[in-house]
Design an enzyme around this catalytic site. Structure first.
Site, PDB file in Angstrom:
ATOM      1  N   HIS A 109       0.949  -1.018   0.239  1.00 34.44           N
ATOM      2  CA  HIS A 109      -0.046  -0.083   0.212  1.00 34.44           C
ATOM      3  C   HIS A 109       1.009   1.395  -0.454  1.00 34.44           C
ATOM      4  O   HIS A 109       0.181   2.557   0.355  1.00 34.44           O
ATOM      5  CB  HIS A 109      -1.003  -0.335   1.110  1.00 34.44           C
ATOM      6  CG  HIS A 109      -1.923  -0.797   1.354  1.00 34.44           C
ATOM      7  ND1 HIS A 109      -2.437  -1.945  -0.055  1.00 34.44           N
ATOM      8  CD2 HIS A 109      -3.022  -1.356   1.864  1.00 34.44           C
ATOM      9  CE1 HIS A 109      -3.166  -2.679   0.121  1.00 34.44           C
ATOM     10  NE2 HIS A 109      -3.679  -2.386   1.434  1.00 34.44           N
ATOM     11  N   HIS A 179     -10.158   1.798   0.010  1.00 30.38           N
ATOM     12  CA  HIS A 179      -9.645   0.511   1.154  1.00 30.38           C
ATOM     13  C   HIS A 179     -11.181   0.999   2.124  1.00 30.38           C
ATOM     14  O   HIS A 179     -10.722   0.448   3.201  1.00 30.38           O
ATOM     15  CB  HIS A 179      -8.214   0.855   1.717  1.00 30.38           C
ATOM     16  CG  HIS A 179      -7.832  -1.029   1.973  1.00 30.38           C
ATOM     17  ND1 HIS A 179      -8.988  -1.751   2.854  1.00 30.38           N
ATOM     18  CD2 HIS A 179      -6.869  -1.479   2.287  1.00 30.38           C
ATOM     19  CE1 HIS A 179      -8.425  -2.933   3.034  1.00 30.38           C
ATOM     20  NE2 HIS A 179      -7.163  -2.253   2.636  1.00 30.38           N
ATOM     21  N   GLU A 310     -11.855  -3.369  -3.537  1.00 32.86           N
ATOM     22  CA  GLU A 310     -11.041  -2.624  -3.903  1.00 32.86           C
ATOM     23  C   GLU A 310     -10.660  -2.208  -5.411  1.00 32.86           C
ATOM     24  O   GLU A 310     -10.202  -3.351  -5.959  1.00 32.86           O
ATOM     25  CB  GLU A 310      -9.957  -2.375  -2.809  1.00 32.86           C
ATOM     26  CG  GLU A 310     -10.072  -3.040  -1.975  1.00 32.86           C
ATOM     27  CD  GLU A 310      -9.012  -3.347  -0.572  1.00 32.86           C
ATOM     28  OE1 GLU A 310      -7.623  -2.917  -1.297  1.00 32.86           O
ATOM     29  OE2 GLU A 310      -9.114  -4.487  -0.267  1.00 32.86           O
TER      30      GLU A 310
END
Length: 346
Positions: A109, A179, A310
């Site tokens: 991420h 997210h 996502e």
């Protein structure tokens, strides 16, 4: 598409004393959505059920302290690269790049301080909130200065749209997503009972022991990964990954065209959420790594108590040339549109 209204207030402060603002969208159908300029975080999604009872279907925190100290990316925009990069390294145009490693052997991420952990500049343009962040060259060791915008908008048709753009001064991987963790029974519900999922992916990406795609693109036909027709989510989770549920990328079609890719219904409340995206992948994650976490209203969130859908490019695309390209170059514009529509079952 009629306009919703947007108001602004102060939500708290970062550790270095910077003020964090919260923006509230409301529409005529009693839907309220709140977002922060810190991490573009969606903090609340309040949606009525079939009896008109309004509940928040988005996990999060009541204050900044939660987002600063214990958040597993609740509601945040993820960048520069969502999901995992194997070994925290890649080669691009003959140059080796070593990234921070923050997830076992992987970079996850966007690294230690990704787009979810910075304050974005904001502009309100009618019923759109536009957030902008300039990521410096070599931030988290990624090449190029990257300028990203995220636009949020809520319509009176109950469509919450997210539009992303990005440009760069050097070739660099870009893979943006949001997210949000959902539970259509209401945040704080202990499980995903009553949820039915449909996800229109003909193929998915099998994973290795480090949750990295093996490189195979496998048909869902005849496997528990086949979600093309509605199935009870919690029961199907028990058949996947040794009972640990989903953390998989589904291949939902060519990038570039906005298309319907998923629907989740919560049968007891009647709430429905539809997902459309221009992205080629949709990561379905059923919160197997969610540790007991004190959330909104004093509720402790539990493992398997939320799902994420996502929209993104495939994970670890930098190592798989047959995956859709995730490299952005200086003469190109990254664009993505993803929408979440909230409603009631017919």
């Amino acid at each position: 598409m009629s306009a919703s209204s947007i108001t602004r207030d102060t939500f708290g402060n970062t550790k270095d004393g910077k003020e964090v603002h919260r923006f509230t969208f409301t529409n005529k159908n009693k839907i309220t959505i709140r977002v922060l300029d810190y991490g573009c975080i969606i903090t609340d999604i309040l949606v009525p059920d079939k009896n008109g009872e309004v509940k928040d279907v988005n996990l999060g925190f009541d204050d900044m302290e939660g987002y600063l100290t214990r958040s597993p990316y609740f509601g945040a925009v993820i960048g520069r690269v969502a999901n995992r990069i194997a070994g925290g390294k890649f080669s691009l145009d003959g140059q080796d790049v070593q990234l921070p490693v923050n997830n076992g052997p992987n970079c996850l991420h966007g690294g230690v301080r990704g787009f979810d952990k910075v304050i974005w500049d904001t502009t309100v343009d009618g019923n759109r909130l536009i957030l902008r962040y300039v990521s410096a060259d070599n931030e988290e060791c990624f090449p190029g200065e990257v300028t990203t915008t995220v636009s949020y908008q809520l319509s009176d048709d109950n469509v919450f749209s997210i539009e992303y753009t990005a440009t760069t001064t050097k070739a660099t991987p870009i893979n943006l997503t949001n997210h949000a963790y959902f539970n259509l029974a209401g945040q704080g519900s202990s499980d995903l009972d009553g949820h039915v999922i449909q996800l229109l992916g003909d193929h998915y990406l099998p994973l290795d022991e480090n949750t990295i795609p093996t490189g195979e693109v496998m048909a869902v036909e005849g496997t528990p990964m086949d979600l093309r027709k509605p199935v009870p989510l919690r029961e199907r989770m028990k058949e996947v990954n040794g009972g640990l549920g989903f953390d998989h990328n589904f291949c939902v079609g060519d990038g570039g065209k906005l298309k319907f890719v998923a629907r989740v219904e919560h049968m007891p409340s009647g709430r429905v959420m539809d997902v459309c995206t221009t992205e080629p992948g949709l990561q379905c994650y059923t919160s197997k790594n969610l540790k007991p976490t004190l959330g909104k209203g004093g509720v402790t969130y539990q493992q398997f108590s939320a799902f994420c859908l996502e929209a993104q490019h495939y994970p670890d695309s930098v190592h798989h040339s047959h995956f859709p390209n995730s490299i952005l170059r200086p003469d190109e514009l990254y664009q993505q549109t993803t929408t979440y529509k909230f409603g009631l079952k017919d």
